[in-house]
Scaffold this motif. Structure first.
Motif, PDB file in Angstrom:
ATOM      1  N   PRO A 124     -62.296 -69.206  -7.107  1.00  0.00           N
ATOM      2  CA  PRO A 124     -62.545 -70.385  -7.956  1.00  0.00           C
ATOM      3  C   PRO A 124     -61.525 -71.482  -7.681  1.00  0.00           C
ATOM      4  O   PRO A 124     -60.327 -71.230  -7.570  1.00  0.00           O
ATOM      5  N   GLY A 175     -72.608 -72.623  -5.840  1.00  0.00           N
ATOM      6  CA  GLY A 175     -71.523 -72.843  -6.782  1.00  0.00           C
ATOM      7  C   GLY A 175     -70.443 -73.770  -6.264  1.00  0.00           C
ATOM      8  O   GLY A 175     -69.283 -73.671  -6.677  1.00  0.00           O
ATOM      9  N   SER A 177     -69.232 -77.897  -5.277  1.00  0.00           N
ATOM     10  CA  SER A 177     -69.443 -79.305  -5.613  1.00  0.00           C
ATOM     11  C   SER A 177     -68.665 -80.168  -4.637  1.00  0.00           C
ATOM     12  O   SER A 177     -67.519 -79.833  -4.272  1.00  0.00           O
ATOM     13  N   ARG A 194     -65.664 -78.038  -3.316  1.00  0.00           N
ATOM     14  CA  ARG A 194     -64.803 -77.214  -4.165  1.00  0.00           C
ATOM     15  C   ARG A 194     -65.646 -76.158  -4.889  1.00  0.00           C
ATOM     16  O   ARG A 194     -66.700 -76.459  -5.436  1.00  0.00           O
ATOM     17  N   ARG A 195     -65.123 -74.933  -4.875  1.00  0.00           N
ATOM     18  CA  ARG A 195     -65.776 -73.845  -5.605  1.00  0.00           C
ATOM     19  C   ARG A 195     -65.596 -74.083  -7.092  1.00  0.00           C
ATOM     20  O   ARG A 195     -64.481 -74.298  -7.557  1.00  0.00           O
ATOM     21  N   LEU A 196     -66.690 -74.076  -7.834  1.00  0.00           N
ATOM     22  CA  LEU A 196     -66.626 -74.327  -9.262  1.00  0.00           C
ATOM     23  C   LEU A 196     -65.877 -73.204  -9.967  1.00  0.00           C
ATOM     24  O   LEU A 196     -65.870 -72.058  -9.527  1.00  0.00           O
ATOM     25  N   GLU A 198     -62.145 -72.425 -12.516  1.00  0.00           N
ATOM     26  CA  GLU A 198     -60.722 -72.682 -12.463  1.00  0.00           C
ATOM     27  C   GLU A 198     -60.038 -71.667 -11.563  1.00  0.00           C
ATOM     28  O   GLU A 198     -60.396 -70.497 -11.541  1.00  0.00           O
TER      29      GLU A 198
END
Length: 203
Positions: A124, A175, A177, A194-196, A198
């Motif tokens: 993440p 997943g 963006s 970016r991997r969604l 945190e």
């Protein structure tokens, strides 16, 4: 065998490094999809000693990559692994994935599978850095990219310069963006996905 060598990799390694290095400060483990000759990996790993740079490519490409890695003798360059987007992917999570000039060689279906695989591998908050020529809304960004796309499709109808609209659809399903779209020399771009979710808290 002699070390394989791509003039284009020699020409674009400096601008690519300038684009990706600031975005990899917090990464510790990176997978490169389609390492080709290994030229990029050696140049980037030498400049980013904090980062373990894992090369991968089709099995027939690995002997050439090994020659570059053996000459470089860098502690953060482990042996390359075989990776076909239609086959088995490595275990574990990576902080980042990098790939250069692969999307226009793979078929569109295999590009979709690459995004799906990256989505499974990225931690993440991790980044997928994808370099190459792209079009937008069905329109090429330059005459040279249009000519390149025509050449690719005459050589292999399944290949071609990929549209950002298709990539955004594949990314969303995986997943990911789009965080940044960076202009690069000779009408290429570096897309930063970016991997969604945190990032995990440091241990």
């Amino acid at each position: 065998m002699d070390k394989p060598f791509y003039p284009s990799s020699e020409e674009n390694k400096a601008p690519i490094l300038a684009a990706i290095a600031p975005r990899l400060n917090g990464a510790r483990r990176l997978l490169e999809i389609g390492s080709g000759t290994g030229q990029h990996a050696v140049h980037f790993a030498a400049a980013l000693p904090h980062l373990t740079w894992q090369c991968s490519d089709l099995a027939e490409q690995l002997p050439g990559i090994r020659l570059w890695l053996a000459e470089a003798r860098l502690a953060n360059l482990p042996p390359p692994i075989a990776l076909d987007v239609d086959g088995t992917w490595p275990e574990g999570l990576f902080d980042a994935v990098f790939s250069a000039n692969t999307a226009h060689i793979l078929s569109l279906a295999r590009v979709e599978r690459m995004f799906a695989g990256v989505g499974r591998l990225l931690a993440p908050g991790g980044l997928f850095l994808l370099y190459g020529p792209f079009c937008r809304g069905g329109r090429h960004q330059s005459d040279s990219n249009a000519a390149f796309d025509d050449w690719l499709r005459r050589r292999d109808p399944a290949s071609g310069v990929r549209d950002l609209d298709d990539l955004a659809r594949f990314a969303a399903a995986a997943g990911l963006s789009l965080a940044e779209d960076l202009a690069m020399p000779v009408n290429n771009r570096t897309l930063v996905w970016r991997r969604l979710g945190e990032p995990a808290s440091p241990q």
